[in-house]
Design a protein around this motif. Structure first.
Motif, mmCIF file in Angstrom:
data_model
loop_
_atom_site.group_PDB
_atom_site.id
_atom_site.type_symbol
_atom_site.label_atom_id
_atom_site.label_comp_id
_atom_site.label_asym_id
_atom_site.label_seq_id
_atom_site.Cartn_x
_atom_site.Cartn_y
_atom_site.Cartn_z
ATOM 1 N N PHE A 1 -4.186 -3.392 -1.538
ATOM 2 C CA PHE A 1 -2.897 -2.736 -1.333
ATOM 3 C C PHE A 1 -1.741 -3.491 -1.989
ATOM 4 C CE2 PHE A 1 -5.622 -1.160 2.055
ATOM 5 C CZ PHE A 1 -5.406 0.210 1.962
ATOM 6 N N ASN A 2 -2.077 -4.520 -2.768
ATOM 7 C CA ASN A 2 -1.063 -5.314 -3.453
ATOM 8 C C ASN A 2 0.009 -5.792 -2.465
ATOM 9 O OD1 ASN A 2 0.053 -6.560 -5.662
ATOM 10 N ND2 ASN A 2 1.227 -4.762 -6.289
ATOM 11 N N LEU A 3 -0.446 -6.375 -1.355
ATOM 12 C CA LEU A 3 0.461 -6.792 -0.286
ATOM 13 C C LEU A 3 1.237 -8.045 -0.658
ATOM 14 C CD1 LEU A 3 -1.911 -6.313 2.803
ATOM 15 C CD2 LEU A 3 -0.223 -4.706 1.891
ATOM 16 N N THR A 4 2.483 -8.093 -0.211
ATOM 17 C CA THR A 4 3.318 -9.283 -0.373
ATOM 18 C C THR A 4 4.073 -9.514 0.935
ATOM 19 O OG1 THR A 4 5.099 -7.944 -1.331
ATOM 20 C CG2 THR A 4 3.624 -9.068 -2.876
ATOM 21 N N PRO A 5 4.479 -10.758 1.182
ATOM 22 C CA PRO A 5 5.121 -11.078 2.461
ATOM 23 C C PRO A 5 6.541 -10.535 2.566
ATOM 24 C CG PRO A 5 5.004 -13.038 1.068
ATOM 25 C CD PRO A 5 4.297 -11.939 0.342
ATOM 26 N N GLY B 1 2.303 1.240 0.482
ATOM 27 C CA GLY B 1 2.721 2.171 1.525
ATOM 28 C C GLY B 1 2.344 1.752 2.937
ATOM 29 N N LEU B 2 1.795 0.558 3.106
ATOM 30 C CA LEU B 2 1.454 0.146 4.468
ATOM 31 C C LEU B 2 2.014 -1.227 4.808
ATOM 32 C CD1 LEU B 2 -0.979 -2.133 4.594
ATOM 33 C CD2 LEU B 2 -2.449 -0.202 4.322
ATOM 34 N N THR B 3 2.001 -1.502 6.105
ATOM 35 C CA THR B 3 2.437 -2.796 6.630
ATOM 36 C C THR B 3 1.277 -3.402 7.410
ATOM 37 O OG1 THR B 3 4.699 -1.992 6.870
ATOM 38 C CG2 THR B 3 4.120 -3.948 8.122
ATOM 39 N N LEU B 4 1.002 -4.677 7.158
ATOM 40 C CA LEU B 4 -0.083 -5.383 7.850
ATOM 41 C C LEU B 4 0.496 -6.577 8.591
ATOM 42 C CD1 LEU B 4 -3.252 -5.678 8.169
ATOM 43 C CD2 LEU B 4 -3.118 -7.302 6.283
ATOM 44 N N VAL C 1 -10.932 1.147 6.286
ATOM 45 C CA VAL C 1 -9.508 1.117 6.613
ATOM 46 C C VAL C 1 -8.827 2.373 6.069
ATOM 47 C CG1 VAL C 1 -7.298 -0.021 6.089
ATOM 48 C CG2 VAL C 1 -9.271 -1.383 6.820
ATOM 49 N N ARG C 2 -9.109 2.710 4.812
ATOM 50 C CA ARG C 2 -8.476 3.891 4.207
ATOM 51 C C ARG C 2 -8.834 5.158 4.992
ATOM 52 N NH1 ARG C 2 -6.165 2.567 -0.741
ATOM 53 N NH2 ARG C 2 -7.117 0.867 -1.893
ATOM 54 N N GLN C 3 -10.108 5.300 5.372
ATOM 55 C CA GLN C 3 -10.539 6.487 6.124
ATOM 56 C C GLN C 3 -9.885 6.520 7.498
ATOM 57 O OE1 GLN C 3 -14.797 5.954 5.929
ATOM 58 N NE2 GLN C 3 -14.995 7.281 4.131
ATOM 59 N N ALA C 4 -9.925 5.398 8.204
ATOM 60 C CA ALA C 4 -9.353 5.350 9.550
ATOM 61 C C ALA C 4 -7.850 5.615 9.493
ATOM 62 C CB ALA C 4 -9.633 3.993 10.202
ATOM 63 N N ARG C 5 -7.193 5.033 8.500
ATOM 64 C CA ARG C 5 -5.739 5.191 8.388
ATOM 65 C C ARG C 5 -5.368 6.628 8.055
ATOM 66 N NH1 ARG C 5 -1.813 4.117 4.134
ATOM 67 N NH2 ARG C 5 0.205 3.730 5.120
ATOM 68 N N SER C 6 -6.092 7.264 7.131
ATOM 69 C CA SER C 6 -5.714 8.638 6.802
ATOM 70 C C SER C 6 -5.995 9.565 7.983
ATOM 71 C CB SER C 6 -6.354 9.124 5.501
ATOM 72 O OG SER C 6 -7.743 9.150 5.623
ATOM 73 N N GLY C 7 -7.065 9.330 8.717
ATOM 74 C CA GLY C 7 -7.329 10.123 9.923
ATOM 75 C C GLY C 7 -6.253 9.916 10.969
#
Length: 173
Positions: free
Chosen positions: A42-46, A55-58, A129-135
């Protein structure tokens, strides 16, 4: 009164070792593997103690009720990385089920990923994660739509009050 910000809260993408700092907050090699896979996928950065991107927050090690969540995505999807050593006994399975039920009552959705998946098949973990998140996002949208329909229905039931002006044109000849 809140204390000084944690090290994670002050990190930015410009900090050379930000990724290592987040890894140190993981509690197992399997969690580190999951974190690494999420950062890459997801190319996450702090950003203020959280990781954002795609498009997500972890968030990591999040206290909720009397639990500590391994990972929390978008404030609603919990990801637990389950090592066999801690999660395979009948007592542990029962404890996890109780925990999941309590968290689900609070509106959370829970995704449990076996540690061996995050360690040896990180792409499969990301797929889950992608499946659970889209559901989860679809169910949230449906719930919003149902709530909106209810309020629309209440508006449709509204009858004009007696003293509301009638806008008609009368002509006298």
């Amino acid at each position: 009164e809140p204390g000084p910000p944690s090290k994670l809260e002050t990190l930015t993408a410009d900090d050379e070792d930000w990724h290592r700092c987040f890894q140190r907050h993981c509690e197992s090699p399997a969690e580190v593997a999951f974190l690494d896979a999420m950062v890459e996928a997801f190319n996450l950065t702090p950003e203020m103690g959280r990781l954002r991107g795609g498009g997500l927050t972890l968030q990591m090690q999040v206290p909720v009720m009397n639990y500590r969540l391994d990972f929390l995505i978008d404030d609603g999807l919990i990801v637990e990385v389950d090592g066999a050593r801690w999660h395979s006994s009948p007592e542990a399975i029962e404890r996890d089920a109780e925990r999941d039920k309590a968290l689900a009552k609070k509106g959370y959705e829970i995704l449990r990923i076996p540690a061996k998946v995050t360690l040896y098949k990180p792409n499969d973990a990301i797929k889950q994660v992608r499946q659970a998140r889209s559901g989860w996002l679809a169910r949230k949208a449906q719930a919003r739509a149902r709530r909106a329909q209810k309020t629309d229905g209440m508006m449709a039931d509204h009858k004009p009050l007696k003293h509301e002006p009638k806008f008609g044109i009368s002509s006298v000849m």
